[in-house]
Write an enzyme that holds these catalytic residues in place. Structure first.
Site, mmCIF file in Angstrom:
data_model
loop_
_atom_site.group_PDB
_atom_site.id
_atom_site.type_symbol
_atom_site.label_atom_id
_atom_site.label_comp_id
_atom_site.label_asym_id
_atom_site.label_seq_id
_atom_site.Cartn_x
_atom_site.Cartn_y
_atom_site.Cartn_z
ATOM 1 N N VAL A 70 28.065 76.328 14.775
ATOM 2 C CA VAL A 70 28.704 75.588 15.872
ATOM 3 C C VAL A 70 29.749 74.622 15.335
ATOM 4 O O VAL A 70 30.850 74.484 15.879
ATOM 5 C CB VAL A 70 27.643 74.832 16.698
ATOM 6 C CG1 VAL A 70 28.307 73.884 17.686
ATOM 7 C CG2 VAL A 70 26.762 75.824 17.443
ATOM 8 N N ALA A 71 29.423 73.925 14.251
ATOM 9 C CA ALA A 71 30.343 72.927 13.702
ATOM 10 C C ALA A 71 31.559 73.570 13.066
ATOM 11 O O ALA A 71 32.662 73.028 13.113
ATOM 12 C CB ALA A 71 29.618 72.059 12.682
ATOM 13 N N ASP A 92 73.184 87.111 36.756
ATOM 14 C CA ASP A 92 72.795 86.717 35.397
ATOM 15 C C ASP A 92 71.312 86.963 35.137
ATOM 16 O O ASP A 92 70.856 86.889 33.993
ATOM 17 C CB ASP A 92 73.087 85.222 35.170
ATOM 18 C CG ASP A 92 74.571 84.939 35.079
ATOM 19 O OD1 ASP A 92 75.320 85.850 34.696
ATOM 20 O OD2 ASP A 92 74.977 83.804 35.383
ATOM 21 N N ASP A 96 73.628 81.158 35.792
ATOM 22 C CA ASP A 96 73.488 80.500 37.088
ATOM 23 C C ASP A 96 73.588 81.452 38.263
ATOM 24 O O ASP A 96 73.007 81.214 39.308
ATOM 25 C CB ASP A 96 74.519 79.371 37.245
ATOM 26 C CG ASP A 96 75.949 79.848 37.029
ATOM 27 O OD1 ASP A 96 76.164 81.069 36.880
ATOM 28 O OD2 ASP A 96 76.855 78.985 37.002
ATOM 29 N N GLU A 126 33.218 71.472 5.532
ATOM 30 C CA GLU A 126 31.814 71.458 5.950
ATOM 31 C C GLU A 126 31.080 72.703 5.478
ATOM 32 O O GLU A 126 29.955 72.630 4.945
ATOM 33 C CB GLU A 126 31.730 71.351 7.475
ATOM 34 C CG GLU A 126 32.270 70.060 8.051
ATOM 35 C CD GLU A 126 32.350 70.105 9.581
ATOM 36 O OE1 GLU A 126 31.504 70.787 10.180
ATOM 37 O OE2 GLU A 126 33.249 69.472 10.155
ATOM 38 N N THR A 135 34.911 63.953 14.354
ATOM 39 C CA THR A 135 36.189 64.209 13.672
ATOM 40 C C THR A 135 37.039 65.287 14.333
ATOM 41 O O THR A 135 38.247 65.326 14.123
ATOM 42 C CB THR A 135 35.940 64.604 12.200
ATOM 43 O OG1 THR A 135 35.191 65.831 12.171
ATOM 44 C CG2 THR A 135 35.163 63.523 11.483
ATOM 45 N N ASP A 136 36.438 66.197 15.104
ATOM 46 C CA ASP A 136 37.218 67.296 15.678
ATOM 47 C C ASP A 136 37.827 66.971 17.035
ATOM 48 O O ASP A 136 38.605 67.759 17.561
ATOM 49 C CB ASP A 136 36.347 68.555 15.840
ATOM 50 C CG ASP A 136 36.121 69.252 14.511
ATOM 51 O OD1 ASP A 136 36.492 68.662 13.482
ATOM 52 O OD2 ASP A 136 35.572 70.364 14.504
ATOM 53 N N ASN A 152 31.149 67.183 13.591
ATOM 54 C CA ASN A 152 31.979 67.993 14.485
ATOM 55 C C ASN A 152 32.435 67.187 15.695
ATOM 56 O O ASN A 152 33.596 67.262 16.118
ATOM 57 C CB ASN A 152 31.177 69.214 14.935
ATOM 58 C CG ASN A 152 32.044 70.271 15.588
ATOM 59 O OD1 ASN A 152 33.031 70.703 15.013
ATOM 60 N ND2 ASN A 152 31.679 70.681 16.782
ATOM 61 N N ASN A 195 36.823 71.942 8.781
ATOM 62 C CA ASN A 195 35.695 72.849 8.968
ATOM 63 C C ASN A 195 35.379 73.621 7.687
ATOM 64 O O ASN A 195 34.217 73.894 7.385
ATOM 65 C CB ASN A 195 35.988 73.833 10.105
ATOM 66 C CG ASN A 195 35.958 73.163 11.455
ATOM 67 O OD1 ASN A 195 35.658 71.978 11.569
ATOM 68 N ND2 ASN A 195 36.300 73.906 12.498
ATOM 69 N N GLU A 242 35.903 76.442 18.247
ATOM 70 C CA GLU A 242 35.878 77.065 19.567
ATOM 71 C C GLU A 242 36.777 76.344 20.569
ATOM 72 O O GLU A 242 37.125 76.888 21.607
ATOM 73 C CB GLU A 242 34.443 77.132 20.117
ATOM 74 C CG GLU A 242 33.785 75.794 20.425
ATOM 75 C CD GLU A 242 33.194 75.120 19.207
ATOM 76 O OE1 GLU A 242 32.805 73.955 19.313
ATOM 77 O OE2 GLU A 242 33.149 75.761 18.148
ATOM 78 N N ASP A 244 77.014 79.170 28.958
ATOM 79 C CA ASP A 244 78.202 79.166 29.808
ATOM 80 C C ASP A 244 79.011 77.913 29.492
ATOM 81 O O ASP A 244 78.508 76.965 28.883
ATOM 82 C CB ASP A 244 77.769 79.168 31.275
ATOM 83 C CG ASP A 244 78.909 79.512 32.214
ATOM 84 O OD1 ASP A 244 80.013 79.821 31.723
ATOM 85 O OD2 ASP A 244 78.714 79.440 33.434
#
Length: 965
Positions: free
Chosen positions: A328-329, A690, A686, A755, A795-796, A792, A752, A333, A375
């Site tokens: 998970v950490a 175009d 314009d 870790e 810091t994330d 996680n 990550n 995701e 243009d």
């Protein structure tokens, strides 16, 4: 048609193109007898429809009526999909497989506590659930903010409609239209609601989205008897269709879900927004990382269970919880959500700089733009046309004054105009004023133009010559119009001559070369003289001379038609032959002051500016040279492009930066040629024609002021001020946004990675680090599962988002564009990610070893103290890494104070870390102990190594690149 009819003589509709009578506006809102409820509007006459809707074709609804009807009928919008309830959005935060596993682990941990009762409360289970809840709340808030930003962007690009309210022309959001509103439709407009035509001047509508008819349908105002298919209702225009030619006036009969588009909304409902290429790439990267990390976690769990001496139910549960927590950490995701939030916030900043992004993918592409094909009129110039000179058979007349103020004298060589020259100029300006749909408005002495600026300049010139619009209206009643087209390069109107009732007059204006080709005579004094080849050459030479003075030149001509011609209305372009040439009118549209600097900035950023215009090649070349777009004065014309095979055009676009007298089809060929040469093209446009070029370009840029609704719908970006400098500013912001995405990616991935490496090698080196003495059994991990989850969380979140709002680097526009096709994560980024991850792992395990007896370095602390030291060191490593991640090349100390959000996020994270170490209930939940000041200093000193080592590697890289360069 702009403004009220009495404002301009030549705006009166043809007699057979307007209702025979005008019912007075009804004071009540639409009741039960509305068109919608009682009659099919295509089967009734204009007067019947207007009466049923209680509206007036000249003055429209009053504001009071409009408000009442808006309250009754609601917004003119298709009903959106039913919004997802908030509780479902919050519940969706728990759908991730890893989160579900974490919740299961928390329940198992709680069950284990119930069985063993080894503490007062199930702190581990409580900590896991608390972190999951906090992450879910953060994800929900982040998603809500992204949705709000997306909604704000949608409001920025809301379609508008031209209406007549209370007798005055106004531009309002299309969502505010109500049945009974009088709308004005011109070429390039998207039809904002179902409406019954009141007037039609060569109006053609593309209805493919509704009827499948690929060819635009010519519209008229005649009632249709009987029931006919949608495609055959020639007197109706429908919501979502597009005007491709001509103009018209209509009364709204149905809005929102009552419109034909609303009735088939289930079939035409827009699909959910597709993820951008960047989001797809990051999703792919996230899945790869997730698969890798899950594989590592599974291997680690299996290794611990089968190699180590794991005994007891509780020990097995601890190992499983550790594996899930690590996965998970380590898996980023939250990347897609963070990317969406950063993109949306960045786009809002771009909108503040007058660049409205309609598609998020354009932000990614802006960073790699190598060509801006722009243009000239209004984008590189001010679009404030001022007529400077008129040249007729007898000579040249100069206009005094600037802007749209109609005060100024005419002179010839500094003196008064002679009678003959005066008569010729007056007749030329009569033609220019009648073949004209602009309106000059006096706002208390401040004059403005409603309509095309070029036509506005001609009106101003006519007033300076003493021609009064109301007098022109009485003298020359307009009977028909052939709107301007890019193919003919002409616009003509047909008028009844009040002095000679037996004839009709055709007034024509347009590009001098195109117009002269249709002229057989020239007016000299009061006489029409046959044009000779020599005289044609002289006129074209004068045209070139005026273009060389950076003037935009239009020719004007006329012819008379016999009275019998009125029986052949509506008129076609056959009337644009055998014309009598009246003269040339030169206007100037001065370059924008900021455009030259913007061109220089674009060149400095490795972006090549290209001018593509319909103007004369000499005019284009002069302006381009003045702005610094080109030095050689070379301009390639549309006629030359027409004759070029693709390979020759490919060689041409490498060298030539100015293209003149260009049709939309030529624009499309230029874009494709530039792309074949490997260039990433931003193209402005314009007009309705175009749209194909804008869709083909990598970044289609529509003009917000002068652009048509069709063009805006085809574009990726809309300029609110039609300014070239805004495009360059948008490129800078696009580069900054992409750079910020790389910053937080660099930060998240490297953190990550640190870790994962810490836990992986910590488990492999358990005995060597002193975590378990020789001969001992059991499992001792470098960090507790709850500590990994805490890292996680702390810091994330805030630090990553803070990096996402970094201001642009000062030198970002001194760098070349990002190579086409380059991914968001480069090889050099990956090298940096693994390098930083390795430094974090080595430093954290070193502190762990220092804090334990035995191991490689003798220490004296307990397991709990050592884990707390390693835990704090890894957190501080990641906080130091925030500053590293700001660039792969630039020093972390360069511009470090520019983003206060980064410092705030780092300080907040440190405060949270102190709380988890010193607050008793958090100590039990996260298995921590208090640290001394010396412990903090040691953790900070070791963690700072990632900053110094990364600085050294950046310096070595810069020196190596300098030697190669």
């Amino acid at each position: 048609m702009a403004g009220s009819e009495r404002d301009h003589a030549c705006d009166d509709p043809a007699r057979d193109h307007q209702p025979s009578s005008s019912p007075a506006p009804h004071k009540d809102a639409v009741g039960s007898n509305s068109v919608e409820s009682t009659i099919a509007p295509h089967q009734r006459s204009v007067d019947q429809v207007l009466a049923a809707l209680h509206t007036d074709w000249r003055s429209g609804l009053s504001e009071t009526q409009a408000r009442e009807r808006l309250s009754q009928y609601g917004q003119n919008e298709l009903t959106p999909e039913k919004p997802t309830p908030r509780w479902r959005k919050f519940a969706a935060q728990f759908k991730d497989v890893l989160v579900i596993l974490l919740l299961i682990a928390a329940l198992v941990s709680a069950a284990s506590w119930l069985y063993e009762r080894n503490s007062a409360l199930p702190f581990e289970a409580m900590a896991i659930i608390a972190i999951v809840l906090v992450n879910a709340i953060m994800g929900y808030v982040q998603q809500a903010r992204a949705e709000q930003a997306a909604a704000a962007l949608q409001r920025m690009s809301t379609a508008h409609a031209n209406v007549v309210r209370g007798g005055e022309r106004a531009r309002i959001p299309a969502a505010e239209l109500v049945p009974g509103d009088i709308i004005l439709i011109e070429e390039g407009d998207t039809v904002p609601a179902d409406a019954r035509l009141i007037e039609s001047t060569s109006l053609q509508i593309a209805e493919a989205a509704l009827t499948g008819e690929s060819v635009p349908v010519a519209k008229d105002i005649d009632a249709i008897s009987g029931e006919v298919a949608l495609a055959d209702r020639r007197n109706m225009i429908f919501n979502g269709s597009a005007a491709t030619y001509g103009r018209g006036r209509a009364v709204v009969t149905a809005t929102g879900m009552r419109s034909e588009m609303g009735r088939i909304a289930d079939m035409l409902m827009q699909a959910p927004a597709e993820p951008t290429p960047l989001q797809r790439e990051l999703d792919h990267v996230g899945k790869l990382l997730g698969a890798g990390v899950v594989a590592i976690a599974v291997v680690m769990i299996a290794t611990i269970l089968f190699v180590e001496d794991v005994r007891g139910f509780r020990a097995v549960i601890d190992v499983l919880i550790f594996g899930v927590a690590l996965a998970v950490a380590a898996v980023p995701e939250g990347l897609p959500a963070i990317v969406t939030a950063v993109l949306s916030l960045g786009v809002q900043r771009m909108a503040q700089k007058r660049a409205i992004i309609r598609r998020l993918a354009a932000v990614e592409t802006l960073g790699s733009a190598t060509v801006i094909a722009s243009d000239k009129t209004g984008t590189l110039t001010k679009n404030e046309m001022t007529a400077r000179v008129a040249v007729t058979a007898q000579g040249r007349a100069d206009f005094a004054g600037t802007g749209y103020d109609p005060h100024g004298k005419l002179s010839c060589d500094g003196g008064l105009l002679g009678d003959v020259l005066q008569a010729e100029v007056s007749w030329a300006l009569t033609a220019a004023g009648c073949a004209n749909n602009a309106v000059l408005v006096d706002h208390g002495g401040r004059w403005t133009v409603q309509g095309d600026p070029t036509e506005g300049a001609l009106l101003v010139a006519a007033r300076k010559a003493g021609l009064d619009p109301e007098e022109l209206n009485r003298s020359f009643e307009r009977l028909g119009e052939l709107p301007f087209s890019s193919q003919r390069k002409l616009m003509s109107t047909v008028h009844a001559d009040a002095e000679r009732a037996e004839r009709l007059l055709v007034f024509t204006k347009g590009a001098a070369d195109a117009l002269l080709a249709r002229c057989s005579h020239e007016r000299v004094g009061e006489t029409a003289v046959a044009l000779t080849a020599k005289r044609r050459a002289e006129i074209l030479a004068v045209n070139d001379e005026l273009a060389g003075e950076a003037l935009r030149v239009l020719g004007v001509a006329f012819r008379s038609l016999p009275e019998a011609a009125s029986a052949h209305r509506p008129f076609d372009d056959a009337v644009e032959h055998d014309l009598v040439f009246l003269g040339l009118i030169g206007m100037i549209d001065p370059p924008r002051v900021e455009a030259r600097e913007a061109v220089a900035r674009a060149k400095g950023a490795g972006i090549r500016p290209i001018m593509i215009t319909g103007d004369h090649p000499r005019t284009a070349a002069v302006i381009a040279r003045e702005l610094g777009i080109c030095d050689d004065g070379r301009a390639v014309t549309g006629a030359e492009i027409e004759l070029m095979p693709d390979d020759v055009l490919d060689r041409t676009v490498r060298e030539v930066s100015v293209y003149a007298r260009v049709d939309p089809e030529h624009k499309l060929r230029i874009v494709k040629s530039l792309q074949r040469e490997g260039m990433t093209v931003a193209m402005t446009g314009d007009g309705v024609n175009d749209a194909p070029a804008l869709k083909t370009a990598d970044i289609g840029v529509a003009m917000g002021v002068s652009g048509t609704e069709v063009t805006k719908q085809a574009a990726d970006m809309v300029l609110a001020d039609d300014n070239f400098a805004t495009i360059v500013a948008a490129v800078e912001q696009g580069r900054a946004i992409f750079s910020n995405i790389r910053r937080f990616l660099r930060y998240l991935l490297s953190s990550n990675m640190g870790e994962v490496m810490t836990m992986f090698f910590g488990v492999l080196l358990t005995q060597a680090l002193g975590l378990r003495a020789a001969g001992e059994s059991g499992v001792v991990l470098p960090l507790a599962a709850t500590q990994i989850l805490w890292i996680n969380l702390v810091t994330d979140g805030a630090p990553a988002l803070a990096l996402g709002v970094d201001p642009p680097d000062p030198g970002i526009m001194n760098q070349p564009p990002r190579p086409r096709g380059e991914g968001v994560i480069t090889r050099r980024m990956w090298v940096g990610v693994f390098f930083v991850g390795a430094v974090m792992a080595v430093g954290t395990l070193l502190v762990l070893d220092l804090s334990l007896p035995g191991g490689l370095i003798e220490g004296t602390g307990t397991i709990s103290h050592a884990q707390t030291m390693a835990f704090t060191t890894l957190v501080m490593f990641q906080l130091f890494n925030v500053f590293n991640a700001r660039s792969d090349e630039r020093s972390a100390f360069s511009g470090s104070a520019a983003n206060p959000w980064v410092w705030g996020a780092v300080g907040f994270s440190l405060l949270l870390q102190a709380g988890v170490i010193y607050l008793p209930f958090l100590q039990e939940a996260f298995s921590t102990t208090g640290l001394s000041a010396g412990d903090w200093l040691l953790c900070a000193a070791v963690a700072s190594s990632v900053l110094w080592l990364r600085e050294a590697s950046k310096l070595i890289g810069r020196l190596a690149r300098a030697r190669r360069g």
